[in-house]
Design an enzyme around this catalytic site. Structure first.
Site, PDB file in Angstrom:
ATOM      1  N   ALA A  76      83.262 -71.774-113.616  1.00 34.89           N
ATOM      2  CA  ALA A  76      83.153 -70.597-112.761  1.00 34.89           C
ATOM      3  C   ALA A  76      82.370 -69.458-113.402  1.00 34.89           C
ATOM      4  O   ALA A  76      81.779 -68.645-112.700  1.00 34.89           O
ATOM      5  CB  ALA A  76      84.534 -70.116-112.338  1.00 34.89           C
ATOM      6  N   THR A  77      82.344 -69.398-114.716  1.00 35.92           N
ATOM      7  CA  THR A  77      81.521 -68.369-115.356  1.00 35.92           C
ATOM      8  C   THR A  77      80.068 -68.586-114.954  1.00 35.92           C
ATOM      9  O   THR A  77      79.375 -67.651-114.525  1.00 35.92           O
ATOM     10  CB  THR A  77      81.681 -68.422-116.890  1.00 35.92           C
ATOM     11  OG1 THR A  77      83.048 -68.132-117.217  1.00 35.92           O
ATOM     12  CG2 THR A  77      80.765 -67.422-117.584  1.00 35.92           C
ATOM     13  N   ASN A 156      93.383 -62.961-111.114  1.00 36.46           N
ATOM     14  CA  ASN A 156      93.960 -63.848-112.113  1.00 36.46           C
ATOM     15  C   ASN A 156      95.104 -63.220-112.897  1.00 36.46           C
ATOM     16  O   ASN A 156      95.897 -63.929-113.494  1.00 36.46           O
ATOM     17  CB  ASN A 156      92.873 -64.340-113.075  1.00 36.46           C
ATOM     18  CG  ASN A 156      91.937 -63.235-113.503  1.00 36.46           C
ATOM     19  OD1 ASN A 156      91.287 -62.599-112.675  1.00 36.46           O
ATOM     20  ND2 ASN A 156      91.882 -62.975-114.789  1.00 36.46           N
ATOM     21  N   GLN A 184      91.144 -68.795-108.669  1.00 34.22           N
ATOM     22  CA  GLN A 184      92.605 -68.827-108.757  1.00 34.22           C
ATOM     23  C   GLN A 184      93.283 -69.264-107.459  1.00 34.22           C
ATOM     24  O   GLN A 184      94.446 -69.652-107.473  1.00 34.22           O
ATOM     25  CB  GLN A 184      93.130 -67.437-109.155  1.00 34.22           C
ATOM     26  CG  GLN A 184      92.763 -67.024-110.568  1.00 34.22           C
ATOM     27  CD  GLN A 184      93.521 -67.807-111.636  1.00 34.22           C
ATOM     28  OE1 GLN A 184      94.546 -68.441-111.367  1.00 34.22           O
ATOM     29  NE2 GLN A 184      93.019 -67.780-112.854  1.00 34.22           N
ATOM     30  N   ALA A 205      87.108 -76.555-112.131  1.00 33.60           N
ATOM     31  CA  ALA A 205      88.068 -77.668-112.099  1.00 33.60           C
ATOM     32  C   ALA A 205      89.326 -77.376-112.916  1.00 33.60           C
ATOM     33  O   ALA A 205      90.437 -77.753-112.513  1.00 33.60           O
ATOM     34  CB  ALA A 205      87.399 -78.946-112.604  1.00 33.60           C
ATOM     35  N   HIS A 206      89.159 -76.675-114.064  1.00 34.09           N
ATOM     36  CA  HIS A 206      90.303 -76.598-114.975  1.00 34.09           C
ATOM     37  C   HIS A 206      91.402 -75.643-114.549  1.00 34.09           C
ATOM     38  O   HIS A 206      92.434 -75.543-115.216  1.00 34.09           O
ATOM     39  CB  HIS A 206      89.833 -76.300-116.407  1.00 34.09           C
ATOM     40  CG  HIS A 206      89.493 -74.866-116.696  1.00 34.09           C
ATOM     41  ND1 HIS A 206      90.357 -74.021-117.336  1.00 34.09           N
ATOM     42  CD2 HIS A 206      88.381 -74.149-116.443  1.00 34.09           C
ATOM     43  CE1 HIS A 206      89.779 -72.831-117.480  1.00 34.09           C
ATOM     44  NE2 HIS A 206      88.578 -72.885-116.941  1.00 34.09           N
ATOM     45  N   THR A 245      71.268 -82.541-116.783  1.00 34.90           N
ATOM     46  CA  THR A 245      71.883 -83.831-116.443  1.00 34.90           C
ATOM     47  C   THR A 245      73.321 -83.600-115.993  1.00 34.90           C
ATOM     48  O   THR A 245      74.083 -82.888-116.652  1.00 34.90           O
ATOM     49  CB  THR A 245      71.857 -84.759-117.671  1.00 34.90           C
ATOM     50  OG1 THR A 245      70.495 -84.955-118.038  1.00 34.90           O
ATOM     51  CG2 THR A 245      72.514 -86.091-117.377  1.00 34.90           C
ATOM     52  N   CYS A 331      93.502 -58.362-126.207  1.00 34.40           N
ATOM     53  CA  CYS A 331      93.161 -58.191-127.610  1.00 34.40           C
ATOM     54  C   CYS A 331      91.666 -57.925-127.736  1.00 34.40           C
ATOM     55  O   CYS A 331      90.858 -58.803-127.532  1.00 34.40           O
ATOM     56  CB  CYS A 331      93.491 -59.463-128.381  1.00 34.40           C
ATOM     57  SG  CYS A 331      94.992 -59.365-129.306  1.00 34.40           S
TER      58      CYS A 331
HETATM   59  C1  LIG Z   1      89.145 -68.695-115.328  1.00 33.01           C
HETATM   60  C2  LIG Z   1      88.410 -67.807-114.400  1.00 33.01           C
HETATM   61  C3  LIG Z   1      86.998 -67.752-114.392  1.00 33.01           C
HETATM   62  C4  LIG Z   1      86.159 -68.495-115.411  1.00 33.01           C
HETATM   63  O1  LIG Z   1      86.129 -69.855-115.160  1.00 33.01           O
HETATM   64  P1  LIG Z   1      85.560 -70.865-116.272  1.00 33.01           P
HETATM   65  O2  LIG Z   1      85.418 -72.144-115.542  1.00 33.01           O
HETATM   66  O3  LIG Z   1      86.599 -70.910-117.327  1.00 33.01           O
HETATM   67  O4  LIG Z   1      84.259 -70.333-116.742  1.00 33.01           O
HETATM   68  C5  LIG Z   1      86.393 -66.965-113.458  1.00 33.01           C
HETATM   69  N1  LIG Z   1      87.089 -66.248-112.567  1.00 33.01           N
HETATM   70  C6  LIG Z   1      88.439 -66.264-112.535  1.00 33.01           C
HETATM   71  C7  LIG Z   1      89.158 -65.454-111.523  1.00 33.01           C
HETATM   72  C8  LIG Z   1      89.137 -67.035-113.457  1.00 33.01           C
HETATM   73  O5  LIG Z   1      90.466 -67.020-113.432  1.00 33.01           O
END
Ligand SMILES: *Cc1c(COP(=O)(O)O)cnc(C)c1O
Length: 407
Positions: A76-77, A156, A184, A205-206, A245, A331
């Site tokens: 998502a970044t 989040n 989220q 995905a994570h 790729t 932090c």
């Molecule tokens: C975790 C998160 C991201 C970043 O996603 P990644 O796949 O870890 O780069 C972006 N936006 C929100 C709201 C998130 O919670």
């Protein structure tokens, strides 16, 4: 029943891979290992087939009309960067103004900051004390130079769900593109890109029981057709939107995770919401002076963000170190800063520092909730008993009347 420690209650940070997802992924590492861009042999064709199947599954989860609207990314970044920079660069002639909110993820805020350095103007909308953006503020912020509005689906930290459909109505009416960071919320609350008039949507995905390092960006192809400037130059993969790729096993995992969410997300959310309510009831009935951060109803089912007054979040996390949660402090290199999300909601510094985010998810059990509720209650009482501030408050001393001396 014995509880297995440590307990994971940080599902907003990441989620474990669902074993069903892993099962689907495994053959794509060693057997079906082809490059999805190899057009001239069966290894490539089978990899491509798997990628296209995943594309359909992701499209189905978010209500996209056409799987071609899904662009696979590294997470998502990257999706947020591609959406915002890609639109900003393509539509620069049309205008240089963007609208977002102060509580977005850093992947959105820092992208906007970068664009500001390049001459774009960004309006950062405030939120109310529940963390909600007012759609009316969006309407007022839009000018004839505005090219994009970016507001997240759900936050989040505090789990607040934004009025996305209302905002989408406004952006559509004004002819401005609308991006949402859906990380989220996707699969956890009812959502559909068509009904909400969302033109670009970031997912990863994570955060939904798939692997790390793979995500997607939904890019609307009609009414309106969204155009992007690619941020990665190379082989022109993903219809020129994202060279590189394809991570075939990861994409298969994202597709499998999306399919499980589409089938089971609604039931799962009902179950998780009941667990969250159980946790809140137990905590709020046995601990005094605790506050709920975020919206009481419009929030993610698995999110409970609570401030335990007079107890430092960091001390709390140490006290319950067998339970993985997050605190309301970030932090930075040298110091503990209160979360910018809580600060934007008008939450005082003290309360922010005493805030804990509990994130419940697919593998959270009732036994774990009960264990955590009892443990937290016990530790809050112990930490408060050691706190001179709390003693004074209990003795009726108004803390504001004390003259603190600094040296
Ligand atoms: C975790 C998160 C991201 C970043 O996603 P990644 O796949 O870890 O780069 C972006 N936006 C929100 C709201 C998130 O919670």
């Amino acid at each position: 029943m014995t509880i297995k420690l440590p307990i994971y209650m940080d599902y907003h940070a990441t989620t474990p891979v669902d074993p069903r997802v892993l099962d689907e992924m495994l053959p794509y590492f060693t057997q079906v290992f082809g490059n999805a861009a190899s057009r001239n042999h069966v290894f490539g064709w089978r990899a491509e087939e798997a990628v296209e199947h995943a594309r359909e599954r992701v499209a189905a989860l978010i209500g996209a009309e056409n799987p071609k609207e899904i662009v696979f990314t590294s997470g998502a970044t990257e999706s947020n960067n591609l959406a915002i920079k890609g639109v900003a660069e393509f539509y620069r002639e049309k205008g240089n103004h963007l609208v977002t909110s102060v509580i977005e993820h850093k992947a959105v805020l820092d992208t906007c900051k970068r664009l500001e350095k390049q001459g774009f103007e960004v309006t950062y909308l405030p939120v109310d004390r529940y963390g909600m953006v007012d759609p009316d503020d969006v309407r007022k912020a839009i000018t004839n130079r505005t090219i994009l509005v970016s507001v997240m689906l759900a936050n989040n930290e505090v789990g607040t769900i934004q009025p996305i459909a209302e905002i989408g109505k406004i952006t559509r009416e004004k002819g401005v593109l609308f991006h949402s960071d859906g990380v989220q919320a996707i699969g956890k609350i009812p959502f559909d890109v068509v009904k909400s008039n969302v033109d670009l949507l970031s997912i990863t995905a994570h955060k939904m029981y798939g692997p790390k390092g793979v995500g997607a960006l939904y890019v609307r192809r009609s009414r309106p057709r969204v155009r992007l400037v690619a941020q990665m130059d190379g082989g022109g993969h993903e219809r020129g939107n994202r060279s590189g790729t394809l991570n075939v096993p990861g994409i298969v995992g994202l597709g499998a995770a999306a399919e499980i969410m589409r089938r089971e997300g609604a039931d799962e959310s009902t179950r998780i919401l009941a667990l969250r309510e159980r946790l809140w009831k137990k905590l709020s009935s046995s601990i005094e002076d605790l506050y709920l951060n975020g919206h009481p109803e419009r929030r993610l089912p698995g999110n409970l963000n609570v401030a335990f007054a007079y107890v430092e979040g960091e001390a709390m996390m140490m006290a319950i170190k067998d339970v993985a949660v997050s605190s309301g402090s970030a932090c930075t290199s040298a110091s503990l800063e209160p979360s910018y999300v809580l600060r934007a909601m008008g939450v005082g510094e003290e309360v922010a520092h005493s805030s804990i985010r509990f994130g419940l998810g697919r593998y959270t059990s009732e036994e774990e909730v009960d264990y955590v509720a009892n443990l937290v209650t016990d530790k809050v009482n112990k930490l408060r008993a050691m706190s001179p501030l709390y003693e004074m408050v209990k003795e009726g001393i108004d803390l504001k009347s004390i003259e603190w001396t600094a040296h």
